[in-house]
Enzyme design. Structure first.
Site, short mmCIF file in Angstrom:
data_model
loop_
_atom_site.label_atom_id
_atom_site.label_comp_id
_atom_site.label_asym_id
_atom_site.label_seq_id
_atom_site.Cartn_x
_atom_site.Cartn_y
_atom_site.Cartn_z
N ASP A 1 0.88 -1.28 -0.08
CA ASP A 1 -0.17 -0.06 -0.03
C ASP A 1 0.97 1.27 -0.07
O ASP A 1 0.24 2.30 -0.28
CB ASP A 1 -0.82 0.00 1.14
CG ASP A 1 -0.39 -0.34 2.44
OD1 ASP A 1 0.84 0.11 2.70
OD2 ASP A 1 -0.84 -0.89 3.35
N HIS B 1 6.75 -7.83 -1.42
CA HIS B 1 5.63 -8.06 -2.10
C HIS B 1 5.16 -7.26 -3.24
O HIS B 1 4.12 -7.28 -3.87
CB HIS B 1 4.14 -8.60 -1.29
CG HIS B 1 4.44 -9.74 -0.44
ND1 HIS B 1 3.69 -9.95 0.60
CD2 HIS B 1 5.45 -10.74 -0.40
CE1 HIS B 1 4.20 -11.08 1.36
NE2 HIS B 1 5.36 -11.38 0.60
N CYS C 1 4.64 -4.34 -17.01
CA CYS C 1 4.21 -5.14 -18.23
C CYS C 1 4.84 -6.68 -18.19
O CYS C 1 5.92 -6.63 -17.71
CB CYS C 1 4.95 -4.60 -19.56
SG CYS C 1 4.51 -5.29 -21.02
N CYS D 1 7.58 -6.67 -21.48
CA CYS D 1 8.86 -6.06 -21.72
C CYS D 1 9.35 -5.32 -20.29
O CYS D 1 10.30 -4.91 -20.04
CB CYS D 1 8.67 -4.79 -22.73
SG CYS D 1 7.39 -3.40 -22.12
N CYS E 1 4.79 -1.98 -25.66
CA CYS E 1 4.78 -3.10 -26.65
C CYS E 1 3.54 -3.74 -26.71
O CYS E 1 3.49 -4.85 -27.42
CB CYS E 1 5.84 -4.12 -25.80
SG CYS E 1 5.24 -5.23 -24.29
N ILE F 1 -2.76 -2.38 17.77
CA ILE F 1 -1.26 -1.75 17.05
C ILE F 1 -1.45 -0.53 17.07
O ILE F 1 -0.28 0.11 17.15
CB ILE F 1 -1.24 -2.66 15.60
CG1 ILE F 1 -0.82 -3.88 15.60
CG2 ILE F 1 0.18 -1.82 14.64
CD1 ILE F 1 -1.08 -4.80 14.30
#
Length: 253
Positions: free
Chosen positions: A92, A109, A117, A120, A145, A226
């Site tokens: 995020d 991640h 893409c 390419c 591309c 938290i």
């Protein structure tokens, strides 16, 4: 000064309105079909999956989310001059929005704020692709591309970037305090970073609502929300008063 490594998972962003996908009430548990939208093989093979994925991205809670007290506390610790490195499982970008320099954030991640893409490997802002979706393109292709575009996140079925993972391992080995916050510590290889840190002498602190497989290795496990627990913990670290009391339980802050 003590190097502090912070491994953050989905739980740190729920107060910002971003759902936890793997928790007890997570999206993947409520709607297993939704997992196909972020699974590489399904995504590449099925135009309908891609169309649904783009609509999911268009309405993502990420775009309206703002950093919360936990993100701001991490940024404040970094601004205090303490050596801090953030290793995040989140896509995020809220750590950076809170003020942590991008060079001090490792996104295991990937990021939802860019597209890449698949042919390419050209990258561009997600906002540009979503503008095309809003204008009527249900499966926008690469403007370089013509290849298939995807979010610059690691989908199920894709491997983590070995360079990013290698840097994360180096930080886990070098840190003196390793804080796992808002993560179930069940997704590998990210979870193994906690073990690596402990094996190299770091003090492990787990801040998470639910038990994790690494709790027994932790100097302290904190189950409090938290948004209040992490700022209090990081303030104690910054003040030099220590994260825990002699009994190994979290102290108040």
């Amino acid at each position: 000064m003590t190097l502090v490594a912070i491994l953050s998972g989905a739980g740190i962003s729920t107060d910002s309105g971003i759902p936890d996908y793997r928790g007890p009430n997570g999206l993947w548990r409520k709607d297993p079909e939704a997992e196909k939208l972020v699974t590489y093989d399904f995504y590449m093979a099925d135009p309908e999956i891609r169309r649904r994925s783009w609509q999911m991205r268009r309405t993502s809670a990420t775009w309206a989310a703002e950093p919360n007290a936990a993100h701001r506390a991490v940024a404040e610790l970094e601004r205090s001059g303490a050596p801090v490195r953030v290793i995040t499982q989140n896509v995020d970008g809220l750590h950076q929005l809170a003020g942590v320099p991008a060079r001090k954030v490792l996104e295991l991640h990937g990021t939802a704020r860019e597209v890449v893409c698949t042919r390419c490997h050209a990258r561009s802002p997600m906002a540009e692709a979503l503008t095309r979706v809003e204008a009527g393109e249900d499966d926008p292709s690469c403007t370089v591309c013509g290849g298939i575009l995807k979010s610059a996140t690691i989908m199920f079925g894709e491997r983590l970037d070995p360079v990013v993972l290698g840097e994360a391992v180096s930080i886990a080995k070098a840190c003196e305090v390793f804080i796992a916050v808002g993560t179930t510590l069940q997704v590998q290889p990210a979870a193994s970073l906690a073990q690596i840190a402990v094996d190299n002498g770091a003090r492990l602190i787990v801040v998470n609502a639910e038990p994790t497989p690494y709790d027994e290795l932790a100097e302290a496990t904190i189950r409090e929300p938290i948004g209040t627990a992490l700022p209090a913990l990081l303030k104690r670290l910054a003040d030099g008063t220590g994260p825990v009391d002699g009994s190994g339980t979290a102290t108040g802050g």
